[in-house]
Write a protein that holds these residues in place. Structure first.
Motif, mmCIF file in Angstrom:
data_model
loop_
_atom_site.group_PDB
_atom_site.id
_atom_site.type_symbol
_atom_site.label_atom_id
_atom_site.label_comp_id
_atom_site.label_asym_id
_atom_site.label_seq_id
_atom_site.Cartn_x
_atom_site.Cartn_y
_atom_site.Cartn_z
ATOM 1 N N THR A 25 -2.473 -5.729 -3.888
ATOM 2 C CA THR A 25 -3.454 -4.776 -4.252
ATOM 3 C C THR A 25 -4.811 -5.058 -3.428
ATOM 4 N N GLY A 26 -5.393 -4.168 -2.955
ATOM 5 C CA GLY A 26 -6.643 -4.298 -2.203
ATOM 6 C C GLY A 26 -7.560 -3.200 -2.697
ATOM 7 N N GLY A 27 -9.023 -3.522 -2.589
ATOM 8 C CA GLY A 27 -9.895 -2.720 -3.362
ATOM 9 C C GLY A 27 -11.584 -2.850 -2.617
ATOM 10 N N LEU A 28 -12.270 -2.312 -3.259
ATOM 11 C CA LEU A 28 -13.740 -2.320 -2.822
ATOM 12 C C LEU A 28 -14.135 -3.671 -2.733
ATOM 13 N N ASP A 29 -13.759 -4.766 -3.640
ATOM 14 C CA ASP A 29 -14.518 -5.746 -3.742
ATOM 15 C C ASP A 29 -14.228 -6.699 -2.486
ATOM 16 N N GLY A 30 -13.198 -6.249 -1.549
ATOM 17 C CA GLY A 30 -13.024 -6.963 -0.401
ATOM 18 C C GLY A 30 -11.744 -8.103 -0.659
ATOM 19 N N TRP A 52 0.189 -10.252 -6.948
ATOM 20 C CA TRP A 52 0.559 -10.408 -8.788
ATOM 21 C C TRP A 52 1.865 -10.441 -8.784
ATOM 22 N N SER A 53 2.350 -10.956 -9.914
ATOM 23 C CA SER A 53 3.974 -11.281 -10.233
ATOM 24 C C SER A 53 4.138 -9.945 -10.990
ATOM 25 N N THR A 54 5.318 -9.221 -10.346
ATOM 26 C CA THR A 54 5.673 -7.869 -10.808
ATOM 27 C C THR A 54 6.494 -8.061 -12.388
ATOM 28 N N ASP A 55 7.180 -9.189 -12.457
ATOM 29 C CA ASP A 55 7.808 -9.669 -13.721
ATOM 30 C C ASP A 55 6.688 -9.890 -14.819
ATOM 31 N N LYS A 109 13.428 2.471 -9.520
ATOM 32 C CA LYS A 109 13.120 2.924 -10.645
ATOM 33 C C LYS A 109 12.085 2.582 -11.389
ATOM 34 N N LYS A 110 11.027 2.004 -10.447
ATOM 35 C CA LYS A 110 9.606 1.925 -10.944
ATOM 36 C C LYS A 110 8.575 2.383 -9.842
ATOM 37 N N ILE A 111 7.442 3.061 -10.208
ATOM 38 C CA ILE A 111 6.541 3.179 -9.394
ATOM 39 C C ILE A 111 5.171 2.800 -9.820
ATOM 40 N N PHE A 112 4.506 2.112 -8.977
ATOM 41 C CA PHE A 112 2.953 1.627 -9.339
ATOM 42 C C PHE A 112 1.961 2.520 -8.853
ATOM 43 N N ILE A 113 0.778 2.838 -9.496
ATOM 44 C CA ILE A 113 -0.201 3.904 -9.091
ATOM 45 C C ILE A 113 -1.369 3.273 -9.090
ATOM 46 N N SER A 114 -2.192 3.289 -8.115
ATOM 47 C CA SER A 114 -3.710 3.030 -7.956
ATOM 48 C C SER A 114 -4.722 4.190 -8.008
ATOM 49 N N TYR A 173 -7.994 0.674 -3.755
ATOM 50 C CA TYR A 173 -7.618 1.511 -2.605
ATOM 51 C C TYR A 173 -6.195 1.435 -2.222
ATOM 52 N N SER A 174 -5.549 0.508 -2.245
ATOM 53 C CA SER A 174 -4.022 0.407 -1.825
ATOM 54 C C SER A 174 -3.283 -0.698 -2.675
ATOM 55 N N LEU A 175 -1.876 -0.362 -2.609
ATOM 56 C CA LEU A 175 -1.224 -1.402 -3.259
ATOM 57 C C LEU A 175 0.440 -1.398 -2.496
ATOM 58 N N HIS A 176 1.080 -2.101 -2.637
ATOM 59 C CA HIS A 176 2.440 -2.490 -1.988
ATOM 60 C C HIS A 176 3.278 -3.367 -2.794
ATOM 61 N N VAL A 177 4.572 -3.196 -2.761
ATOM 62 C CA VAL A 177 5.683 -3.847 -3.543
ATOM 63 C C VAL A 177 6.407 -4.607 -2.506
ATOM 64 N N SER A 178 6.630 -6.053 -2.456
ATOM 65 C CA SER A 178 7.398 -6.678 -1.658
ATOM 66 C C SER A 178 8.628 -6.317 -1.493
ATOM 67 N N PRO A 179 9.368 -6.443 -0.485
ATOM 68 C CA PRO A 179 10.771 -6.003 -0.293
ATOM 69 C C PRO A 179 11.674 -6.651 -1.441
#
Length: 995
Positions: A34-39, A44-47, A345-350, A21-27
């Motif tokens: 990430t967060g989802g239905l499983d609660g 995650w490591s972006t690298d 330069k990059k975008i994450f999509i959930s 349902y949601s994701l966000h990248v640290s500053p």
């Protein structure tokens, strides 16, 4: 442009519970949450994601941490701007704030083969929503955290202490979107009520409390035009603010029949630009955090990505009317969130299909990224980094604001001095409390004034307060041996405390009063039952008159209004029945002058001794002598200077005497038994069993012939030259014995006993009349068993309700302590006279609280209020009821002439409506109190200096207006209204030297 879709980036092995349902990248760009239905909240490591398809990336830890502290699906995750906290919201109605433990190392996850490279611990658990938390976000400086949810609430938390600073109830439906102004001046919320609200704020300090932020967070505007026909089927409405602060992208808008994304311009907040191209509603928009420039170099532009239910991703910039790129079927289900990396330069999509996609752009795909300093330079024009919700509009606004703050400091210092008894005698003022004007007595001094406490008397030592016993649940055993625990309301348990006082404490106070242990500092006492007045008040019966629906020949009920059409002429033998009054012609309340009264009150019993005591100034006193004490000098209760009016009933004629210090001043004999006596320094009165009222001068001369009532009197009270009685038929009489005229025609108690709503036929038990009296203006004051208090307005010839249980359950300003008593003698100006009816409203409210709690009505009302607070359409319920209660208090004080109470409550009311930003009400109140201000200004120039000031409830309107303007001058959003009045009053010139 490259696609990265690592297969290991999933929330659960169970395909039914893998929706993200949601994701966000640290500053710092190193972590993806990430967060989802499983609660679970996973970090995650972006690298590792960037190098997932390279051999070198196989050894990089992929999942850094997994947090499973929510009991429901996680709908939003957001890193704070300072990179210290991570916030998550869930459909378990909770917001959790996590903080990384820098000292802990990697450790395995119990029950799984995973290991955690980082350790994040729950820093705060924020509970305040009544439904799913759909979104949350941090301000640009991380000073506040805002959460929104499906309960229509917008809750603001401190970013330092995580204390709840304010709750804003401006939306009428689910709130599903939130974004912050990068200049840190506004945040926007998007809701299913088809509006976007702009809320202006100033960053709070680290030690700010909810009280400090009462005037902060003001709704700037509401935008609804592009969303008037938007669908309500979207999961989210994730809006975004451009990095230059100039635009807001709001999804789920419409342009005619076409779905679009509305671009809202800063300043005028219009939405003339729309991004059209998606075939289904767009649920999420995200501006890239950096500015771009094209090739060849041109002005800076912003880039925005949009996605939603059509499973397509579109990317736009401000220099082209068409999208830069459109990617169809990037996922198999609707997309739920977008997150850009800090470098743009990059975008994450959930997506709801459980996939997380990373889209990487090469240099030149979107343009050339400008340095971050470019963002800061552009934001300077919006005042980034400058404190203050709004800028003052001129020197007058600044001066008024400083005067308001100085006045507030003086008020706080004055209250502290009173609490520390600085220069006072402990009563809150230097001169001590003075007795109120006499308000009469009914069956004893319920409405009387207590004598002042002698200064030489040493204060009695305070007894330790009785420890309140905790509430216990009742356990019963059923026939089959099972235990059953009775449910316990949350308001009575160990959690939140009720705003109503403890019923056990009230019962204890009532029992103490009944034994005569009265607090000498109490100005008025309504809780003491006196001889002749039954406990619980004077019982009442009413003959109900509600019309009953008749049945037609077919057996169906027909309303009375329909029956009115069925009047027909009958034959001669049925003439008697045809002349009977039809049901539809019978009014619900019959005037006693037209028919026999339908109210019956209990008649006082015939007592051997009926006594009333007056102090040396002729005011009713609470000291009651023993039976027959007037005939001797050994009176232990009253002082030697008190007058004692006593009626002795026996088989012989009743003897009525007035004595002082054991000496009989005058006596009279009456042929009937006396039930009630009253008096003051102007006259004395005695009411007999046969319905006659005898009046005497202070020396025993009969003032007039006996007054003949239609039935036996039940209440008798006096104040000044006013005499009041209520009879067993429920009729109230008020006479002025000086002018020998009635204040108004006889008034029935039937309306306040709610006779029109009694469903039963015949005689029905009604609410008891617990108190009845008269004030120094000749106004009837009645309190009944339901806790309601009424005043009869003789000018309008109508009863008015001044207190009721509804305010006790729903208002934040309900107070049972009687905060406003009579004013100090020093505050009474020349020619103003003593205060009128001071303290009656707080005491009526205390009576309301006592009756409501002791009869169990308060808990039912509290349940109703709690249900209202959680229902859609009742946003702002508590605020509306509290403001209405203050308006009711102000009107009641004005009706009763409560001088000190009127000023206190009207100032509290003005401060509250100013805090809530109710500009219309503020302007209306100031205009009402301004009166003939411009004319008076001209009089002052002629040397009269305001001699023609208009007065309201004993106060100068000019003086009250000056206090109001000074009190609310600190609210910058209202200074356009208050500054003109401040100039007209001369506040700036008068107080300039004090600054």
């Amino acid at each position: 442009m490259r696609f990265l879709k690592p297969g290991w980036l999933t929330h659960s092995t169970d395909k039914k519970a893998c929706e993200v349902y949601s994701l966000h990248v640290s500053p710092d760009g190193q972590r993806l949450a990430t967060g989802g239905l499983d609660g679970n909240v996973r970090i995650w490591s972006t690298d590792a994601i960037y190098k997932s398809h390279e051999p070198a990336g196989q050894n990089i830890p992929k999942q850094l941490c997994s947090l499973s502290h929510h009991s429901g699906a996680v709908l939003t995750v957001r890193f704070s701007g300072n990179n210290r906290y991570l916030a998550s919201g869930s459909d378990d109605k909770i917001v959790l704030v996590y903080e990384r433990d820098q000292t802990a190392g990697a450790r395995p996850v119990f029950g799984s083969g995973e290991s955690q490279t980082e350790v994040w611990r729950t820093h705060r658990r924020l509970a305040g929503h009544d439904n799913d938390v759909s979104n949350c976000g941090w301000s640009a400086d991380s000073s506040i955290l805002v959460s929104v949810g499906l309960d229509s609430k917008v809750i603001i938390w401190s970013g330092y202490t995580f204390e709840r600073l304010k709750r804003i109830d401006v939306h009428q439906s689910h709130v599903k979107g939130l974004c912050f102004d990068p200049a840190n001046k506004y945040f926007a919320t998007a809701s299913d009520d088809r509006t976007v609200k702009l809320i202006k704020f100033s960053s709070p300090n680290s030690n700010s409390t909810a009280h400090d932020q009462a005037g902060n967070f003001v709704v700037e505007t509401s935008i609804d035009a592009p969303f008037s026909t938007s669908p309500l089927t979207t999961y989210f409405r994730r809006c975004s603010w451009s990095p230059d602060g100039a635009h807001i992208a709001a999804p789920n808008a419409t342009n005619g029949p076409v779905s679009s994304v509305a671009i809202i311009n800063r300043g005028n907040w219009d939405s003339e630009i729309n991004l059209i191209g998606h075939e289904a509603p767009v649920e999420v928009c995200a501006f890239a955090p950096r500015m771009f420039t094209g090739t060849p170099p041109q002005g800076p532009v912003t880039v925005i990505a949009c996605a939603g239910q059509d499973k397509a991703l579109s990317i736009w910039n401000t220099s082209n009317p068409r999208p830069l790129v459109i990617i169809q079927d990037i996922a198999t289900k609707a997309m739920t969130d977008l997150a850009w990396t800090p470098d743009g330069k990059k975008i994450f999509i959930s997506s709801l299909d459980g996939t997380i996609i990373c889209l990487a752009f090469d240099d030149g795909d979107l343009g050339h990224v400008l340095p971050v300093e470019e963002n800061e330079m552009i934001l300077q024009k919006f005042g980034v980094g400058r404190k203050g919700a709004t800028l003052p509009e001129g020197p007058d606004s600044m001066k008024l604001e400083e005067l308001s703050k100085a006045s507030e400091r003086k008020e706080v210092e004055g209250r502290m001095g009173a609490l520390m008894m600085d220069g006072t005698n402990g009563s809150g003022n230097a001169n001590g409390d003075i007795p109120m004007a006499n308000t009469g007595a009914a069956m004893g001094p319920q409405w009387q004034v207590q004598p002042p406490v002698a200064e030489a008397a040493a204060p009695a030592p305070a007894e330790p307060a009785e420890k309140e016993r905790p509430f216990k649940q009742k356990i019963t055993i059923t026939k089959d041996g099972k235990k059953r625990v009775a449910p316990l309301l949350v308001s009575t348990g160990g959690g939140g405390r009720s705003t109503l006082p403890n019923a056990q404490l009230l019962q204890a106070a009532a029992s103490n009063s009944s034994t005569g242990n009265l607090d000498p500092k109490t100005t008025l006492d309504l809780s003491r039952p006196f001889d002749g007045l039954p406990k619980g008040g004077m019982a009442a019966l009413v003959i109900s008159n509600k019309r009953k629906a008749e049945e037609d020949p077919e057996g169906e009920e027909v309303p009375a209004a329909v029956n009115s059409k069925r009047i027909s002429v009958t034959s001669a033998p049925d003439l008697k029945s045809s002349l009977e009054t039809p049901e539809f012609l019978r009014p619900a309340i019959i005037n006693p002058s037209l028919s026999v009264s339908q109210v019956r009150l209990a008649v006082p019993k015939v007592r051997t001794f009926v006594v009333s005591v007056l102090d040396s100034q002729g005011h009713p006193s609470s000291a009651l002598p023993s039976a027959g004490a007037t005939s001797s000098s050994s009176s232990a209760g009253p002082a030697s200077t008190d007058w004692i009016l006593e009626a002795k009933n026996s088989r012989e004629p009743t003897r009525l005497t007035l004595s002082r210090a054991g000496k009989v001043l005058w006596l009279d004999f009456l042929p009937r038994s006396v039930l009630l006596v009253t008096g003051n320094s102007n006259f004395f009165a005695a009411a007999c069993e046969d319905g006659t009222v005898h009046t005497y001068s202070p020396v025993g001369r009969r003032l007039m012939n006996p007054l003949i009532l239609e039935s036996t009197p039940c209440f008798l009270a006096s104040s000044g030259w006013w005499l009041m009685t209520i009879t067993a038929a429920g009729l109230c009489y008020v006479w002025n014995l000086k002018t020998k005229a009635a204040a108004h025609p006889p008034v029935s108690l039937a309306p306040i006993l709610d006779i029109a709503n009694l469903p039963k036929e015949g005689v029905t038990k009604a609410e008891a009349v617990t108190d009845a009296g008269i004030n120094s203006r000749g106004q009837l004051i009645v309190s009944i068993g339901s806790g309601d208090g009424f005043v009869y307005n003789s000018d309008m010839m109508i009863w008015q309700r001044v207190t009721e249980a509804w305010w006790a359950a729903g208002s934040q300003y309900w107070d049972t302590s009687g905060s406003y008593r009579s004013q100090p003698a020093a505050s009474v100006g020349e020619g103003q006279g003593p205060p009128l009816s001071a303290g009656i409203i707080p005491l009526l409210e205390r009576r309301t609280t006592t009756e409501v709690l002791l009869h169990g009505r308060g808990r039912w009302l509290q349940r109703v209020v709690k249900l209202c607070l959680s229902r859609e359409g009742f946003e702002g319920f508590e605020t509306a009821v509290s403001i209405a209660h203050l308006e009711n208090r102000v009107a009641a004080a004005l009706l009763l002439g409560d001088r000190e109470g009127f000023r206190g409550w009207v100032m509290t009311y003005v401060r509250r409506i100013a805090t809530e930003g109710l500009k219309g009400k503020v302007e209306e109140v100031l205009r009402e109190f301004a009166g003939r201000l411009e004319e008076e200004e001209g009089e002052e120039e002629d040397g009269e200096d305001g001699d023609g000031d208009e007065m309201v409830c004993g106060w100068s309107k000019r003086e009250l207006l000056r206090d109001m303007v000074t009190a609310i001058g600190k609210h910058r959003d209202l200074q356009r209204i208050t500054v003109p009045y401040a100039r007209l009053l001369g506040i700036m010139e008068t107080d300039e030297e004090e600054l």
